[in-house]
Design a protein around this motif. Structure first.
Motif, PDB file in Angstrom:
ATOM      1  N   GLU A  43      -4.624  -0.673  13.173  1.00 58.20           N
ATOM      2  CA  GLU A  43      -4.401   0.118  11.966  1.00 58.20           C
ATOM      3  C   GLU A  43      -5.344   1.321  11.952  1.00 58.20           C
ATOM      4  OE1 GLU A  43      -4.073  -0.442   7.086  1.00 58.20           O
ATOM      5  OE2 GLU A  43      -4.733  -2.103   8.361  1.00 58.20           O
ATOM      6  N   HIS A  44      -4.799   2.468  12.320  1.00 58.23           N
ATOM      7  CA  HIS A  44      -5.574   3.703  12.398  1.00 58.23           C
ATOM      8  C   HIS A  44      -6.894   3.484  13.142  1.00 58.23           C
ATOM      9  CE1 HIS A  44      -2.814   6.007   9.900  1.00 58.23           C
ATOM     10  NE2 HIS A  44      -2.751   4.967   9.089  1.00 58.23           N
ATOM     11  N   TRP A  46     -10.184   4.115  15.265  1.00 61.34           N
ATOM     12  CA  TRP A  46     -11.064   5.281  15.121  1.00 61.34           C
ATOM     13  C   TRP A  46     -12.037   5.441  16.291  1.00 61.34           C
ATOM     14  CZ3 TRP A  46     -15.332   8.251  14.302  1.00 61.34           C
ATOM     15  CH2 TRP A  46     -15.217   9.360  13.447  1.00 61.34           C
ATOM     16  N   GLU A  60     -11.132  -0.016  13.256  1.00 65.88           N
ATOM     17  CA  GLU A  60      -9.970   0.471  12.522  1.00 65.88           C
ATOM     18  C   GLU A  60     -10.471   1.079  11.219  1.00 65.88           C
ATOM     19  OE1 GLU A  60      -6.387  -2.458  13.028  1.00 65.88           O
ATOM     20  OE2 GLU A  60      -8.245  -3.633  13.116  1.00 65.88           O
ATOM     21  N   ARG A  61      -9.973   2.252  10.881  1.00 66.91           N
ATOM     22  CA  ARG A  61     -10.451   2.937   9.677  1.00 66.91           C
ATOM     23  C   ARG A  61     -10.303   2.064   8.428  1.00 66.91           C
ATOM     24  NH1 ARG A  61      -7.232   7.470   9.186  1.00 66.91           N
ATOM     25  NH2 ARG A  61      -6.211   6.696   7.303  1.00 66.91           N
ATOM     26  N   GLN A  89     -10.077   9.793   4.043  1.00 67.70           N
ATOM     27  CA  GLN A  89     -10.581   9.824   5.410  1.00 67.70           C
ATOM     28  C   GLN A  89     -11.696   8.819   5.650  1.00 67.70           C
ATOM     29  OE1 GLN A  89     -11.758  13.939   5.851  1.00 67.70           O
ATOM     30  NE2 GLN A  89      -9.653  14.702   5.751  1.00 67.70           N
ATOM     31  N   ARG A 343      -7.054  10.120  18.185  1.00 62.95           N
ATOM     32  CA  ARG A 343      -8.266   9.992  17.383  1.00 62.95           C
ATOM     33  C   ARG A 343      -9.526   9.910  18.232  1.00 62.95           C
ATOM     34  NH1 ARG A 343     -10.030  11.502  12.797  1.00 62.95           N
ATOM     35  NH2 ARG A 343      -8.189  10.684  11.713  1.00 62.95           N
ATOM     36  N   ASP A 358      -3.864   7.627  16.288  1.00 57.43           N
ATOM     37  CA  ASP A 358      -4.137   7.490  14.854  1.00 57.43           C
ATOM     38  C   ASP A 358      -2.837   7.295  14.092  1.00 57.43           C
ATOM     39  OD1 ASP A 358      -5.430   7.534  12.379  1.00 57.43           O
ATOM     40  OD2 ASP A 358      -5.184   9.687  12.198  1.00 57.43           O
ATOM     41  N   GLN A 359      -2.457   6.049  13.899  1.00 58.09           N
ATOM     42  CA  GLN A 359      -1.253   5.728  13.140  1.00 58.09           C
ATOM     43  C   GLN A 359      -1.383   4.305  12.606  1.00 58.09           C
ATOM     44  OE1 GLN A 359       1.462   6.607  16.308  1.00 58.09           O
ATOM     45  NE2 GLN A 359       1.403   4.556  17.158  1.00 58.09           N
ATOM     46  N   ALA A 360      -0.475   3.923  11.697  1.00 58.16           N
ATOM     47  CA  ALA A 360      -0.545   2.596  11.084  1.00 58.16           C
ATOM     48  C   ALA A 360      -0.376   1.486  12.107  1.00 58.16           C
ATOM     49  CB  ALA A 360       0.516   2.479   9.985  1.00 58.16           C
ATOM     50  N   GLY A 362      -1.357   1.659  15.462  1.00 60.47           N
ATOM     51  CA  GLY A 362      -2.038   2.440  16.479  1.00 60.47           C
ATOM     52  C   GLY A 362      -2.103   1.744  17.822  1.00 60.47           C
TER      53      GLY A 362
END
Length: 371
Positions: A43-44, A46, A60-61, A89, A343, A358-360, A362
């Motif tokens: 999940e996103h 980083w 994950e963010r 962010q 990312r 960077d995506q849901a 990822g």
């Protein structure tokens, strides 16, 4: 000031099994490369770090830290993380191994730390133990806390196995703070590995600024890497609408934001000027913005023609950007289409290049030379 605009296409690779999807061939200026997917379901994501046993740590963010096994499978989220505010962010950012990780199992994590007054970027030193982290030690917390969903910075880099650099952002609405030294907004921070302040930091014996500040006048640094020859910290930061830039972050240097920039207000409108005495010009900048994130110096021969190049991820154009250097001058730029927001960019121990998307849902991608 150096300015370059160029285009091309790029990819990624790993020690890992790559059975998740068939490989894709990408032709670049220097070589034909193979792009493979080695993990998905993040999940996103980083930041990532390679462990000595061949696995990876990935942040994950959304506030989760996972182990990625060599078959591409993900662990459950590791227990023991600090309180993290996930908003805009903000969330969990970078992960970095202590130089003596093989003996002490210590890692660094940067994240958005909540408080009653807002939040700010913070860093903990912790111990990795199987499915959890323990022994959390807060070694940095940016001040002041502020209610904003933007511009946290959050990249970490270690220099000479002695110093930890932490990159920060201006927090969006507090852009003018980047020009004053009584706060951490828009700064690069330099600490010893245990979080103590080096006595040779520029403001330790000079009350003009906070003792942990190294450089200032930054907007939002999301790329940081140590130059393999000079040992200096190179960074890149997001401009506003245009004006993303690469700099060498040096003690006491003022990189100008928001007084000088090659960008403009979102929706149009001038911000300051492009040059002013006493403020540093970027080594390289982009107009329009590529939205850079992640940066590494590629130091291997596994990808032909890429050794000692700088690699930068592009969130906006779904690319990996390759920069050729002559000292501190960017002499050529190639853009390599990946098709997803990039990312983070890392060189793996196998010489491959690894990318976080960077995506849901990822992914971790690996770029290798085509057979």
């Amino acid at each position: 000031m150096k300015k370059t605009f160029a285009l091309s296409l790029f990819a990624t690779g790993m020690l890992f099994a790559t059975t998740l999807v068939s490989a894709q061939t990408i032709n670049t200026e220097k070589a034909t490369l193979t792009l493979e997917k080695v993990a998905k379901g993040l999940e996103h994501p980083w930041g990532l770090a390679f462990l000595p046993d061949g696995r990876m740590l990935v942040t994950e963010r959304a506030g989760k830290l996972r182990l990625v096994n060599t078959d591409g499978s993900l662990s459950a989220p590791l227990a023991g993380l600090p309180d993290i505010e996930v908003s805009g962010q903000g969330g969990l950012f970078d992960v970095l191994l202590h130089p003596d990780f093989a003996n002490n199992s210590k890692i660094y994590l940067s994240y958005n730390e909540p408080s009653s007054n807002g939040s700010s970027t913070a860093v903990v030193l912790a111990t990795l133990k199987e499915d959890r982290i323990t022994d959390l030690q807060m070694i940095f917390s940016a001040a002041p806390k502020f209610s904003s969903r933007h511009h946290f910075g959050g990249r970490l880099a270690i220099q000479d196995n002695q110093y930890l650099f932490i990159t920060l952002g201006d927090r969006g609405q507090r852009r003018d703070d980047a020009q004053t030294l009584d706060n951490h907004h828009g700064k690069v921070i330099r600490l010893h590995l245990d979080g103590s302040v080096p006595q040779d930091n520029p403001y330790v014996k000079n009350d003009a600024g906070l003792a942990d500040i190294w450089s200032y006048g930054h907007r939002n640094i999301q790329g940081a890497a140590i130059h393999p020859t000079t040992g200096e910290l190179w960074t890149h930061e997001h401009g506003p609408q245009g004006g993303d830039e690469i700099n060498v972050a040096r003690a006491t240097y003022n990189y100008g934001w928001p007084v000088i920039t090659y960008g403009e207000e979102y929706g149009g409108g001038k911000i300051g000027q492009t040059a002013k005495e006493g403020m540093e010009q970027p080594l390289h900048y982009w107009v329009p913005s590529i939205a850079p994130s992640g940066m590494t110096f590629y130091l291997n021969d596994a990808l032909p023609g890429w050794k000692n190049n700088v690699l930068v991820g592009s969130l906006r154009y779904l690319q990996l950007v390759r920069l050729e250097l002559d000292g501190e001058k960017v002499t050529h730029e190639e853009r390599i289409m990946i098709g997803q927001r990039i990312r983070d960019v890392r060189q793996g121990p196998d010489g491959a290049v690894y990318l976080l998307t960077d995506q849901a849902d990822g992914e971790i991608l690996r770029l290798t030379a085509a057979k």
